[in-house]
Design a protein around this motif. Sequence first.
Motif, mmCIF file in Angstrom:
data_model
loop_
_atom_site.group_PDB
_atom_site.id
_atom_site.type_symbol
_atom_site.label_atom_id
_atom_site.label_comp_id
_atom_site.label_asym_id
_atom_site.label_seq_id
_atom_site.Cartn_x
_atom_site.Cartn_y
_atom_site.Cartn_z
ATOM 1 N N ALA A 141 0.841 -1.210 0.000
ATOM 2 C CA ALA A 141 0.000 0.000 0.000
ATOM 3 C C ALA A 141 0.873 1.256 0.000
ATOM 4 O O ALA A 141 0.591 2.227 -0.720
ATOM 5 C CB ALA A 141 -0.942 -0.012 1.202
ATOM 6 N N ARG A 172 2.402 1.672 -3.482
ATOM 7 C CA ARG A 172 1.394 2.178 -4.439
ATOM 8 C C ARG A 172 1.196 3.680 -4.280
ATOM 9 O O ARG A 172 0.997 4.409 -5.250
ATOM 10 C CB ARG A 172 0.080 1.417 -4.245
ATOM 11 C CG ARG A 172 -1.078 1.915 -5.099
ATOM 12 C CD ARG A 172 -0.744 1.761 -6.579
ATOM 13 N NE ARG A 172 -1.887 2.013 -7.422
ATOM 14 C CZ ARG A 172 -2.350 3.216 -7.743
ATOM 15 N NH1 ARG A 172 -1.771 4.292 -7.263
ATOM 16 N NH2 ARG A 172 -3.389 3.336 -8.545
ATOM 17 N N CYS A 186 -4.315 -2.374 -4.142
ATOM 18 C CA CYS A 186 -3.153 -1.502 -4.372
ATOM 19 C C CYS A 186 -2.210 -2.033 -5.444
ATOM 20 O O CYS A 186 -1.348 -1.306 -5.918
ATOM 21 C CB CYS A 186 -2.399 -1.266 -3.068
ATOM 22 S SG CYS A 186 -1.755 -2.765 -2.297
#
Length: 165
Positions: free
Chosen positions: A48, A51, A92
């Motif tokens: 995450a 991303r 993500c």
Amino acid sequence: MSCSLAVKLLARDDLSALLLKTRSPVRPVVFTNGCFDLLHVGHVRYLAAARALGGLLVVGLNSDASVRRIKGPLRPIIGQEQRAEVLSGLACVDFVTIFDEPDPLALIETLQPDVLAKGADWDLADIIGADAVLSRGGRVERISIVPGASTSGIIDTIVERYSGR
């Protein structure tokens, strides 16, 4: 694998062609790689965060043979197709590609990401592909790791709790 997940798993050349068509300064391509065996909270938080560094996250996934060369003959626990499917299920993650080499340098050189993400437990000098990304004007980002969250730790806990039963 469902249709939507299958779209995320691409061969290297297909992914390279797609990235050439979709590359944009306002949507930088972020690349990271790893074994991602026994996906855990540390992996999810790391991906995450990776991303969030750009507009598109590509994950280079070590093949089963590559994992065995790195981690030893007892790994991976989960096969490459299942690991790829689990990664593809994360919102993500935009694309996954499996590589068989011992390191991701050739893949990084082919995909030419704008951002190379790696865990903060790696020194910049040891991050494979950093020079290739930096030489093209890209950047390398080191992401904090979650203390105590590791596949090896999970395996050790399972062995400890279930040995001798």
